[in-house]
Design an enzyme around this catalytic site. Structure first.
Site, PDB file in Angstrom:
ATOM      1  N   HIS A 188       0.826  -1.202   0.000  1.00  0.00           N
ATOM      2  CA  HIS A 188       0.000   0.000   0.000  1.00  0.00           C
ATOM      3  C   HIS A 188       0.864   1.257   0.000  1.00  0.00           C
ATOM      4  O   HIS A 188       0.515   2.272  -0.603  1.00  0.00           O
ATOM      5  CB  HIS A 188      -0.925   0.007   1.220  1.00  0.00           C
ATOM      6  CG  HIS A 188      -2.077  -0.933   1.100  1.00  0.00           C
ATOM      7  ND1 HIS A 188      -2.787  -1.089  -0.068  1.00  0.00           N
ATOM      8  CD2 HIS A 188      -2.657  -1.755   2.010  1.00  0.00           C
ATOM      9  CE1 HIS A 188      -3.764  -1.965   0.128  1.00  0.00           C
ATOM     10  NE2 HIS A 188      -3.702  -2.379   1.370  1.00  0.00           N
ATOM     11  N   ARG A 297      -0.580   0.908 -23.411  1.00  0.00           N
ATOM     12  CA  ARG A 297      -0.193  -0.043 -24.454  1.00  0.00           C
ATOM     13  C   ARG A 297       0.343  -1.329 -23.804  1.00  0.00           C
ATOM     14  O   ARG A 297       1.534  -1.462 -23.556  1.00  0.00           O
ATOM     15  CB  ARG A 297       0.858   0.584 -25.358  1.00  0.00           C
ATOM     16  CG  ARG A 297       0.409   1.876 -26.039  1.00  0.00           C
ATOM     17  CD  ARG A 297       1.520   2.417 -26.922  1.00  0.00           C
ATOM     18  NE  ARG A 297       1.155   3.639 -27.607  1.00  0.00           N
ATOM     19  CZ  ARG A 297       1.397   4.870 -27.149  1.00  0.00           C
ATOM     20  NH1 ARG A 297       2.014   5.021 -25.971  1.00  0.00           N
ATOM     21  NH2 ARG A 297       1.050   5.932 -27.839  1.00  0.00           N
ATOM     22  N   ARG A 333      -5.346  -1.171 -23.463  1.00  0.00           N
ATOM     23  CA  ARG A 333      -5.528  -1.816 -24.761  1.00  0.00           C
ATOM     24  C   ARG A 333      -4.961  -3.223 -24.704  1.00  0.00           C
ATOM     25  O   ARG A 333      -3.847  -3.434 -24.233  1.00  0.00           O
ATOM     26  CB  ARG A 333      -4.824  -1.010 -25.854  1.00  0.00           C
ATOM     27  CG  ARG A 333      -4.985  -1.622 -27.253  1.00  0.00           C
ATOM     28  CD  ARG A 333      -4.394  -0.728 -28.327  1.00  0.00           C
ATOM     29  NE  ARG A 333      -2.933  -0.673 -28.260  1.00  0.00           N
ATOM     30  CZ  ARG A 333      -2.185   0.157 -29.006  1.00  0.00           C
ATOM     31  NH1 ARG A 333      -2.778   0.995 -29.831  1.00  0.00           N
ATOM     32  NH2 ARG A 333      -0.879   0.145 -28.902  1.00  0.00           N
ATOM     33  N   GLU A 431      -9.449   2.038 -36.090  1.00  0.00           N
ATOM     34  CA  GLU A 431      -8.183   2.349 -36.763  1.00  0.00           C
ATOM     35  C   GLU A 431      -8.097   1.722 -38.151  1.00  0.00           C
ATOM     36  O   GLU A 431      -7.066   1.804 -38.809  1.00  0.00           O
ATOM     37  CB  GLU A 431      -7.001   1.895 -35.898  1.00  0.00           C
ATOM     38  CG  GLU A 431      -7.055   0.437 -35.487  1.00  0.00           C
ATOM     39  CD  GLU A 431      -5.982   0.074 -34.483  1.00  0.00           C
ATOM     40  OE1 GLU A 431      -4.933   0.735 -34.459  1.00  0.00           O
ATOM     41  OE2 GLU A 431      -6.208  -0.890 -33.716  1.00  0.00           O
ATOM     42  N   ASN A 454      -3.051   6.914 -36.094  1.00  0.00           N
ATOM     43  CA  ASN A 454      -1.820   6.509 -36.779  1.00  0.00           C
ATOM     44  C   ASN A 454      -2.108   5.465 -37.850  1.00  0.00           C
ATOM     45  O   ASN A 454      -1.768   5.619 -39.023  1.00  0.00           O
ATOM     46  CB  ASN A 454      -0.799   5.960 -35.783  1.00  0.00           C
ATOM     47  CG  ASN A 454      -0.413   6.985 -34.726  1.00  0.00           C
ATOM     48  OD1 ASN A 454      -0.764   8.152 -34.833  1.00  0.00           O
ATOM     49  ND2 ASN A 454       0.315   6.550 -33.720  1.00  0.00           N
ATOM     50  N   ASP A 455      -2.739   4.367 -37.419  1.00  0.00           N
ATOM     51  CA  ASP A 455      -3.052   3.311 -38.381  1.00  0.00           C
ATOM     52  C   ASP A 455      -4.180   3.720 -39.316  1.00  0.00           C
ATOM     53  O   ASP A 455      -4.188   3.348 -40.497  1.00  0.00           O
ATOM     54  CB  ASP A 455      -3.409   2.011 -37.657  1.00  0.00           C
ATOM     55  CG  ASP A 455      -2.181   1.174 -37.333  1.00  0.00           C
ATOM     56  OD1 ASP A 455      -1.242   1.172 -38.147  1.00  0.00           O
ATOM     57  OD2 ASP A 455      -2.145   0.542 -36.268  1.00  0.00           O
ATOM     58  N   ARG A 465       3.553   3.991 -42.951  1.00  0.00           N
ATOM     59  CA  ARG A 465       4.061   5.081 -42.110  1.00  0.00           C
ATOM     60  C   ARG A 465       5.450   4.793 -41.554  1.00  0.00           C
ATOM     61  O   ARG A 465       6.065   5.667 -40.947  1.00  0.00           O
ATOM     62  CB  ARG A 465       3.088   5.369 -40.962  1.00  0.00           C
ATOM     63  CG  ARG A 465       2.810   4.207 -40.010  1.00  0.00           C
ATOM     64  CD  ARG A 465       1.654   4.571 -39.084  1.00  0.00           C
ATOM     65  NE  ARG A 465       1.243   3.487 -38.215  1.00  0.00           N
ATOM     66  CZ  ARG A 465       1.632   3.342 -36.960  1.00  0.00           C
ATOM     67  NH1 ARG A 465       2.458   4.209 -36.426  1.00  0.00           N
ATOM     68  NH2 ARG A 465       1.196   2.332 -36.229  1.00  0.00           N
ATOM     69  N   CYS A 502      -6.785   8.620 -29.630  1.00  0.00           N
ATOM     70  CA  CYS A 502      -5.569   8.256 -28.903  1.00  0.00           C
ATOM     71  C   CYS A 502      -4.331   8.234 -29.797  1.00  0.00           C
ATOM     72  O   CYS A 502      -3.241   7.908 -29.341  1.00  0.00           O
ATOM     73  CB  CYS A 502      -5.729   6.900 -28.217  1.00  0.00           C
ATOM     74  SG  CYS A 502      -5.992   5.519 -29.349  1.00  0.00           S
TER      75      CYS A 502
END
Length: 553
Positions: A188, A297, A333, A431, A454-455, A465, A502
């Site tokens: 804790h 991620r 994710r 995406e 991005n994707d 990319r 995101c």
């Protein structure tokens, strides 16, 4: 110069004088009780006083570290009121005719040994909570003031260990870093240190003696190292790193914008959350004043290893995120392995075009045993805070429904095993062009959308990319991308669910007004971009912009 190592609790660099904190030993001397019943009453009165103290600590923690972390002191309250603990203390008083102090100390020792012998690491860590409540009872019975490790100037506090009650009472303005000899990442105290934003190391090999007091120390908690009496070169190196870190955090913005709302001049609000890849980044999330975590991620848990992480290892990480962030939402994710993030031990076949191959949710659905392990860890961790789960690379309703079936299987397993779990929101990452086009259908299957720009840009423009030779053809403000984002936002709101961004576009200041005009509910960006974006949002009049903008796209 001496160098010692420990476990990183909360990242950051701290330079200052060492202050050694040594607790007064609570020696509970055994004394014969002429009136055991009077000793039982003393114990009960002490318990009541301890409960009142814990109520005060709970209120303080509620204000400073949130409800989830304040619950530590609710756990202490339950331990104090535990029938087995109380019965053991009173039984020792009666059967041995001893004083209340001795009975409390002996009972605590027995319970500590019991917890320390347990297989589950989390339960072993609860031995420290037993020690904390017994120390509180003994201090009350012996008429001593509660110890508080405070200092008159900012210091690096060195201690054998700290109880949660001691940690919550630290003046963060007077503590540059916290270093303990004992303790674990799941204690804790470690959770509180993360939440309070104090760079901290636990389980260090540093000797705890008076000779350390007053020496210069440098804590590099990201690397799990503390330097004592560092040489000039080391001092100069870390002083420069500290200055760069503070500059990167934009101290001026922190002072003027920390705690402010993300609200435009005409009253439109938006959430600003942070993108991170591991526990070490929680430091930047809290320092940057993010409203939560919009993207954790989880694939980095896999990429940093040579073998599959176990359910328990993942659970410990996700629970630490949940407990640290408290009521603030943390979106995890599921693993996005594949494409540019290859993991050797997965044994994936070589693909000519991995960006269009077996990646992310496609791995999860074709190798469900890996997926179920992660889902079990995520659902278990969701019982400890406000977690949400995000599924990447979705292209069809069929995939989402299969995910739901696997989720129900996992929940049924956890129920059968008697393992607690929460009810986290479950979202879809938009995406792929396919997901964007059918976002009206997907919105019926999800609790929220998160747009991975991005994707989405890569697939919309049919452009790799990762290929620097194509930079001149990569228009991240392409009308097709922006129109697709607006379509997704519109479909999400029609279905009554929230939608965030995101990807990298979320942090693009040239598009902030556009996203506000579209009605995006959340922007999740690198922690260092939170305050600059907040500044831009607070200086924007969306109504005026809507009237004057020309929709060239």
């Amino acid at each position: 110069m001496w160098i010692y190592h420990g476990k990183n609790v909360f990242g950051g660099i701290a330079i200052g004088r060492i202050s050694v904190y040594k607790k007064m030993e609570n020696r509970a001397k055994r004394e014969q009780a002429q009136n055991p019943e009077a000793e039982v009453l003393r114990y009960r009165d002490a318990t009541q006083a301890a409960l009142e103290q814990l109520e005060g600590l709970y209120e303080k923690a509620l204000q400073e570290v949130g409800e989830a972390n304040a619950a530590i002191f609710e756990i202490h309250r339950m331990m104090l009121e535990d029938g087995d603990f109380q019965e053991a203390v009173e039984n020792i008083i009666h059967t041995l005719s001893v004083n209340a102090e001795y009975a409390v100390a002996r009972t605590a020792d027995n319970f500590v040994r019991m917890f320390q012998a347990m297989e589950d690491e989390y339960m072993r860590d609860r031995a420290a909570d037993i020690k904390d409540i017994s120390e509180r009872l003994l201090a009350i019975l012996q008429g001593r003031e509660e110890e508080r490790p405070q200092r008159k100037e900012p210091v690096i506090l060195l201690a054998d260990d700290l109880a949660p009650s001691e940690t919550i009472q630290l003046d963060t303005n007077q503590i540059r870093a916290l270093v303990t000899v004992r303790g674990s990442l799941n204690s804790h105290t470690a959770i509180l240190a993360r939440t309070m934003g104090i760079p901290a190391l636990v389980g260090t090999d540093i000797p705890l003696d008076g000779a350390m007091d007053g020496k210069t120390g440098i804590v590099d908690s990201a690397e799990g190292v503390i330097y004592i009496d560092p040489d000039q070169e080391t001092c100069a190196r870390f002083q420069k790193a500290l200055e760069e870190m503070e500059e990167g955090h934009s101290m001026e913005l922190l002072q003027t914008l920390k705690g402010k709302e993300n609200i435009t001049l005409d009253g439109q609000s938006i959430q600003l959350h942070a993108n991170i890849g591991n526990l070490k980044d929680l430091n930047m999330v809290l320092q940057g004043d993010a409203g939560g975590i919009g993207l954790f991620r989880s694939e980095f848990i896999y990429l940093e290893r040579d073998s599959f992480p176990t359910e328990e290892e993942q659970f410990q990480i996700y629970r630490a995120v949940a407990q640290t962030m408290g009521r603030k939402r943390s979106v995890i994710r599921t693993m996005d392995i594949g494409a540019d993030k290859q993991c050797g031990y997965f044994g994936m076949e070589k693909e000519e075009n991995p960006a269009l191959g077996c990646r992310a949710i496609r791995i999860c659905l074709t190798r469900p045993e890996i997926f179920k392990t992660q889902l079990r860890a995520l659902f278990r961790a969701s019982a400890y805070g406000n977690l949400a789960i995000l599924y990447p690379m979705i292209t069809s309703v069929k995939e989402v429904r299969r995910i739901r079936e696997i989720v129900e299987e996992v929940k049924a397993q956890l129920t059968d095993q008697g393992l607690p779990y929460g009810n986290p929101e479950q979202g879809i990452m938009i995406e792929t062009p396919a997901a964007a086009v059918i976002s009206d259908l997907l919105a019926r299957e999800a609790d929220f959308f998160s747009i991975g720009t991005n994707d989405l840009t890569q697939y919309m423009l049919a452009l790799d990319r990762q290929n620097p030779g194509l930079d001149e053809f990569c228009d991240i403000h392409h009308p097709a991308v922006l129109r697709m984002i607006e379509l997704v936002v519109r479909n999400a709101h029609r279905a009554g669910i929230w939608v965030g961004i995101c990807g990298e576009l979320g942090a693009d200041p040239e598009l902030t007004r556009e996203f506000l005009a579209m009605g995006v509910d959340e922007l999740s960006v690198p922690p260092g971009r939170i305050l600059p974006l907040r500044k831009a949002i607070r200086e924007t009049d969306v109504s005026e912009y809507k009237r004057t903008r020309e929709k060239s796209w």
